[in-house]
Design a protein around this motif. Structure first.
Motif, PDB file in Angstrom:
ATOM      1  N   ALA A 219      34.156  -5.583   1.709  1.00 54.07           N
ATOM      2  CA  ALA A 219      33.126  -5.075   2.418  1.00 54.07           C
ATOM      3  C   ALA A 219      33.266  -4.406   3.688  1.00 54.07           C
ATOM      4  O   ALA A 219      32.359  -4.846   4.655  1.00 54.07           O
ATOM      5  CB  ALA A 219      31.639  -5.914   2.225  1.00 54.07           C
ATOM      6  N   LEU A 220      34.191  -4.252   4.280  1.00 56.45           N
ATOM      7  CA  LEU A 220      34.862  -3.703   5.532  1.00 56.45           C
ATOM      8  C   LEU A 220      34.936  -4.862   6.446  1.00 56.45           C
ATOM      9  O   LEU A 220      35.092  -4.509   7.802  1.00 56.45           O
ATOM     10  CB  LEU A 220      33.669  -2.869   5.901  1.00 56.45           C
ATOM     11  CG  LEU A 220      33.350  -1.495   5.251  1.00 56.45           C
ATOM     12  CD1 LEU A 220      32.391  -0.464   5.711  1.00 56.45           C
ATOM     13  CD2 LEU A 220      35.005  -0.696   5.090  1.00 56.45           C
ATOM     14  N   ARG A 221      34.872  -6.123   5.860  1.00 61.34           N
ATOM     15  CA  ARG A 221      35.361  -7.337   6.958  1.00 61.34           C
ATOM     16  C   ARG A 221      36.278  -8.087   6.173  1.00 61.34           C
ATOM     17  O   ARG A 221      36.860  -7.770   5.156  1.00 61.34           O
ATOM     18  CB  ARG A 221      34.090  -8.128   6.911  1.00 61.34           C
ATOM     19  CG  ARG A 221      32.820  -7.309   7.441  1.00 61.34           C
ATOM     20  CD  ARG A 221      31.690  -8.404   8.177  1.00 61.34           C
ATOM     21  NE  ARG A 221      31.273  -9.187   7.116  1.00 61.34           N
ATOM     22  CZ  ARG A 221      30.462 -10.503   7.341  1.00 61.34           C
ATOM     23  NH1 ARG A 221      30.193 -10.519   8.698  1.00 61.34           N
ATOM     24  NH2 ARG A 221      29.925 -11.485   6.685  1.00 61.34           N
ATOM     25  N   THR A 247      37.928  -9.455  14.318  1.00 59.37           N
ATOM     26  CA  THR A 247      37.382  -8.155  14.886  1.00 59.37           C
ATOM     27  C   THR A 247      35.775  -8.288  15.050  1.00 59.37           C
ATOM     28  O   THR A 247      35.216  -8.482  13.934  1.00 59.37           O
ATOM     29  CB  THR A 247      38.023  -6.808  14.280  1.00 59.37           C
ATOM     30  OG1 THR A 247      39.327  -7.110  14.300  1.00 59.37           O
ATOM     31  CG2 THR A 247      37.459  -5.828  14.987  1.00 59.37           C
ATOM     32  N   ALA A 248      35.427  -8.082  16.277  1.00 67.16           N
ATOM     33  CA  ALA A 248      33.970  -7.714  16.413  1.00 67.16           C
ATOM     34  C   ALA A 248      33.621  -6.349  16.969  1.00 67.16           C
ATOM     35  O   ALA A 248      33.685  -6.021  18.031  1.00 67.16           O
ATOM     36  CB  ALA A 248      33.492  -8.591  17.455  1.00 67.16           C
ATOM     37  N   GLY A 249      33.503  -5.520  15.964  1.00 68.48           N
ATOM     38  CA  GLY A 249      33.435  -4.201  15.985  1.00 68.48           C
ATOM     39  C   GLY A 249      34.655  -3.293  15.946  1.00 68.48           C
ATOM     40  O   GLY A 249      35.033  -2.949  16.792  1.00 68.48           O
ATOM     41  N   CYS A 250      35.232  -3.217  14.390  1.00 66.76           N
ATOM     42  CA  CYS A 250      36.400  -2.665  14.314  1.00 66.76           C
ATOM     43  C   CYS A 250      36.154  -1.164  14.624  1.00 66.76           C
ATOM     44  O   CYS A 250      35.334  -0.646  14.561  1.00 66.76           O
ATOM     45  CB  CYS A 250      36.938  -2.695  12.728  1.00 66.76           C
ATOM     46  SG  CYS A 250      36.112  -1.831  11.644  1.00 66.76           S
ATOM     47  N   THR A 251      37.497  -0.514  14.906  1.00 67.64           N
ATOM     48  CA  THR A 251      37.684   0.961  15.176  1.00 67.64           C
ATOM     49  C   THR A 251      36.986   1.693  14.089  1.00 67.64           C
ATOM     50  O   THR A 251      36.266   2.558  14.381  1.00 67.64           O
ATOM     51  CB  THR A 251      38.925   1.352  15.686  1.00 67.64           C
ATOM     52  OG1 THR A 251      39.263   0.351  16.910  1.00 67.64           O
ATOM     53  CG2 THR A 251      38.938   2.592  16.029  1.00 67.64           C
ATOM     54  N   ALA A 252      37.313   1.693  12.930  1.00 65.72           N
ATOM     55  CA  ALA A 252      37.067   2.623  11.846  1.00 65.72           C
ATOM     56  C   ALA A 252      35.597   2.772  11.549  1.00 65.72           C
ATOM     57  O   ALA A 252      34.935   3.543  11.473  1.00 65.72           O
ATOM     58  CB  ALA A 252      37.712   2.192  10.713  1.00 65.72           C
ATOM     59  N   THR A 253      35.093   1.430  11.482  1.00 62.27           N
ATOM     60  CA  THR A 253      33.482   1.354  10.840  1.00 62.27           C
ATOM     61  C   THR A 253      32.483   0.573  11.845  1.00 62.27           C
ATOM     62  O   THR A 253      31.333   0.509  11.678  1.00 62.27           O
ATOM     63  CB  THR A 253      33.499   0.660   9.306  1.00 62.27           C
ATOM     64  OG1 THR A 253      34.109  -0.623   9.653  1.00 62.27           O
ATOM     65  CG2 THR A 253      34.380   1.419   8.465  1.00 62.27           C
ATOM     66  N   ASP A 257      33.601  -9.089  11.743  1.00 56.73           N
ATOM     67  CA  ASP A 257      34.219 -10.230  10.912  1.00 56.73           C
ATOM     68  C   ASP A 257      33.289 -11.213  11.140  1.00 56.73           C
ATOM     69  O   ASP A 257      32.677 -11.363  11.902  1.00 56.73           O
ATOM     70  CB  ASP A 257      35.802 -10.672  11.316  1.00 56.73           C
ATOM     71  CG  ASP A 257      36.716  -9.750  10.966  1.00 56.73           C
ATOM     72  OD1 ASP A 257      36.389  -8.574   9.927  1.00 56.73           O
ATOM     73  OD2 ASP A 257      37.768  -9.425  11.552  1.00 56.73           O
ATOM     74  N   ASP A 258      33.277 -12.177   9.812  1.00 58.62           N
ATOM     75  CA  ASP A 258      32.492 -13.527  10.000  1.00 58.62           C
ATOM     76  C   ASP A 258      33.398 -14.546  10.821  1.00 58.62           C
ATOM     77  O   ASP A 258      34.178 -15.228  10.376  1.00 58.62           O
ATOM     78  CB  ASP A 258      32.247 -14.095   8.530  1.00 58.62           C
ATOM     79  CG  ASP A 258      31.095 -15.097   8.579  1.00 58.62           C
ATOM     80  OD1 ASP A 258      31.049 -15.629   9.305  1.00 58.62           O
ATOM     81  OD2 ASP A 258      30.488 -15.178   7.646  1.00 58.62           O
ATOM     82  N   GLY A 300      29.374 -17.487  16.488  1.00 56.03           N
ATOM     83  CA  GLY A 300      30.775 -18.206  16.350  1.00 56.03           C
ATOM     84  C   GLY A 300      31.955 -17.649  17.387  1.00 56.03           C
ATOM     85  O   GLY A 300      32.879 -18.213  17.477  1.00 56.03           O
ATOM     86  N   LEU A 301      31.365 -16.719  18.176  1.00 57.97           N
ATOM     87  CA  LEU A 301      32.424 -16.281  19.279  1.00 57.97           C
ATOM     88  C   LEU A 301      32.874 -17.372  20.171  1.00 57.97           C
ATOM     89  O   LEU A 301      33.898 -17.420  20.691  1.00 57.97           O
ATOM     90  CB  LEU A 301      31.789 -15.028  20.017  1.00 57.97           C
ATOM     91  CG  LEU A 301      32.511 -14.275  21.051  1.00 57.97           C
ATOM     92  CD1 LEU A 301      33.816 -13.513  20.469  1.00 57.97           C
ATOM     93  CD2 LEU A 301      31.750 -13.418  21.895  1.00 57.97           C
ATOM     94  N   VAL A 302      32.032 -18.164  20.463  1.00 56.07           N
ATOM     95  CA  VAL A 302      32.223 -19.413  21.422  1.00 56.07           C
ATOM     96  C   VAL A 302      33.282 -20.120  20.739  1.00 56.07           C
ATOM     97  O   VAL A 302      34.134 -20.842  21.453  1.00 56.07           O
ATOM     98  CB  VAL A 302      30.838 -20.120  21.304  1.00 56.07           C
ATOM     99  CG1 VAL A 302      30.525 -20.910  20.102  1.00 56.07           C
ATOM    100  CG2 VAL A 302      31.145 -21.142  22.564  1.00 56.07           C
ATOM    101  N   ARG A 303      33.571 -20.133  19.603  1.00 55.22           N
ATOM    102  CA  ARG A 303      34.690 -20.965  18.953  1.00 55.22           C
ATOM    103  C   ARG A 303      36.126 -20.175  19.186  1.00 55.22           C
ATOM    104  O   ARG A 303      37.072 -20.870  18.692  1.00 55.22           O
ATOM    105  CB  ARG A 303      34.390 -21.165  17.567  1.00 55.22           C
ATOM    106  CG  ARG A 303      33.142 -22.052  17.259  1.00 55.22           C
ATOM    107  CD  ARG A 303      32.772 -22.157  15.817  1.00 55.22           C
ATOM    108  NE  ARG A 303      33.707 -22.834  15.086  1.00 55.22           N
ATOM    109  CZ  ARG A 303      33.580 -22.877  13.921  1.00 55.22           C
ATOM    110  NH1 ARG A 303      32.606 -22.362  13.088  1.00 55.22           N
ATOM    111  NH2 ARG A 303      34.497 -23.917  13.424  1.00 55.22           N
TER     112      ARG A 303
END
Length: 494
Positions: A219-221, A247-253, A257-258, A300-303
């Motif tokens: 599902a693109l992640r 990745t948080a905001g991948c280039t293609a789509t 990611d979770d 989850g970015l804080v981790r």
């Protein structure tokens, strides 16, 4: 002879002094102001239909030996080059991840150049090195890290990811600066839609592409089940993992990611140095952290231990303005273990402020100033609203395409990026990739607008990135109509 040289010097210095006034700058500044005004109306071509060779022939000639008046230079600049630029401020430019930049930041660029401070050491930039520390602190506070966090501005996400992975390498191989990677280097694990910055960094730092482990998507992640299985297999084989890249905001789509699940796996497969190093490439999607509507996407970015973030993307700054952020700034400093007594004064108070010891660059503009001006001028709440607007426009286009039979959106947009397919009837799959590229080229050359393309699941598809606050629903409808018109012409000629 001395008098002649003195006269020539005086004439030259007088010319330099004459160029320092606001009146002298006016011909150049008016070009920028006229560009804003012309593109505001949404008229004229969005890009050029001329080939690179046509433009190269136009500007060919010997290097000028003598001076020209600045108004003459501005006229030549306008006639020779400006007609063929990509007009990113035109509301119908909906192409690459390069912004139509915030005006206040645009004007600040000239001030940055005039002051010409170098961010390597504090004595070369007395005001702006403390300012960079402050702005970096704002950003690490947004992530949720404590006072141990830090980072630097970078040229963009590629440099930021490279710097972060160098820090991860120093942690995985503590003596790497002296003795290199050795015969059995660690691996980097990343998703299949990860930006090429990761594989480039692996090649540049001597890991080699064979040490980049690519996890498939679902599902693109990044498929976290597949990630867990691969990490387990690497542990069994005794292979060291230098870093896991999400990745948080991948280039293609534009997908995210979770991060929480990826961080859980980094904890589960900890080694003797602790949890696996988690780097997040948030170059495009980092601005989601400002938005109440989209903040959940970077939960989850804080981790993470490190992240890349490009304010010149979805914070709409002029190029270049990237940053690398780390949870522990000492780990970034250790990545660049370097003695340079002619520049860095070891053990001094200046060392605390100097940015050079933790940066890949030495000569570096004070690009932090335009980020600070943008935040001061517009405020973080309004920057968040701009990000929300860009994402909302992608969602609007998704709705327009969903109501048609000739185009089909390929995913629900989670940011300001949308991929979609041209679905003409009676066209064989074997021909569709070529026709899709032809449609994009015809549309862009028509001057109606400008979009990009990519390959998704093995097929060529159309792609837009809304990077302009001027783009609205009317422009998106015009995009669909323009593509439809060009598609009809292509099919008619087959």
């Amino acid at each position: 002879m001395t008098d002649t040289i003195a006269d020539i010097d005086a004439e030259l210095l007088a010319m330099l002094e004459a160029d320092t006034t606001l009146e002298a700058a006016r011909p150049i500044l008016e070009l920028a102001a006229s560009y804003f005004a012309d593109t505001r109306r949404g008229e004229g071509p969005v890009s050029t239909w001329h080939s690179a060779q046509v433009i190269a022939d136009r500007i060919a000639g010997p290097m000028p030996r003598g001076a020209r008046a600045l108004p003459d230079v501005a006229r030549r600049l306008s006639s020779l080059l400006l007609e063929d630029v990509n007009r990113l401020a035109h509301p119908m430019y909906i192409g690459h991840q390069v912004s139509a930049p915030l005006p206040a930041a645009v004007w600040t660029d000239a001030l940055i150049s005039a002051l010409n401070q170098s961010q390597a050491v504090r004595e070369m930039s007395p005001s702006f090195t403390p300012l960079e520390h402050q702005v970096i602190a704002w950003m690490t506070d947004l992530v949720g890290w404590d006072e141990q966090a830090g980072g630097t501005m970078t040229s963009g996400g590629t440099e930021a990811t490279f710097a972060a992975l160098l820090a991860a390498r120093s942690r995985a191989v503590p003596d790497v600066w002296t003795n290199g990677l050795g015969a059995n280097p660690p691996v980097v694990v990343c998703g299949e839609h990860t930006h090429y910055a990761v594989s480039r960094a692996a090649g540049e730092m001597g890991l080699g592409l064979a040490r980049v482990i690519v996890i498939p998507s679902r599902a693109l992640r990044m498929d976290t089940d597949a990630l867990g299985e691969r990490l387990a297999a690497l542990r069994v084989s005794g292979t060291r993992v230098m870093a896991v890249v999400a990745t948080a905001g991948c280039t293609a789509t534009g997908s995210f990611d979770d991060l929480d699940v990826v961080a859980d796996l980094c904890d589960e497969f900890a080694d003797d140095r602790g949890p696996l190093w988690l780097h997040v490439d948030a170059a495009h999607g980092g601005a989601a952290i400002l938005s109440a509507q989209h903040r959940h996407r970077v939960k989850g970015l804080v981790r993470a231990r490190s992240l890349a973030w490009d304010p010149h993307k979805t914070l709409l700054l002029p190029l270049s303005a990237g940053m690398v952020l780390v949870r522990d700034q000492d780990e970034l400093t250790r990545a660049f273990t370097q003695a340079a007594p002619y520049l860095f004064s070891s053990g001094s108070d200046a060392q605390i402020w100097d940015m050079g010891p933790r940066s890949f660059q030495c000569s570096r503009r004070a690009d932090v100033l335009k980020l600070w001006v943008a935040i001061e001028r517009y405020g973080s709440d309004n920057l968040a609203r701009l990000y929300d607007r860009l994402c909302r426009m992608a969602q609007t286009l998704h709705g327009l395409l969903s109501a048609r039979s000739d185009f089909r959106p390929l995913h629900e947009p989670t940011s300001n990026i949308l991929c979609f397919a041209w679905t003409p009837s009676g066209v064989a799959d074997a021909d569709l990739d070529t026709l899709t590229d032809a449609l994009r080229e015809r549309y862009n050359r028509s001057g109606r607008g400008w979009i990009t393309a990519t390959t998704l699941d093995g097929r060529r598809v159309l792609r837009i990135t809304v990077m302009n606050a001027r783009t609205n629903e009317t422009h998106l409808a015009a995009l669909v109509d323009g593509l439809s018109a060009e598609a009809a012409l292509i099919l008619h000629k087959r």
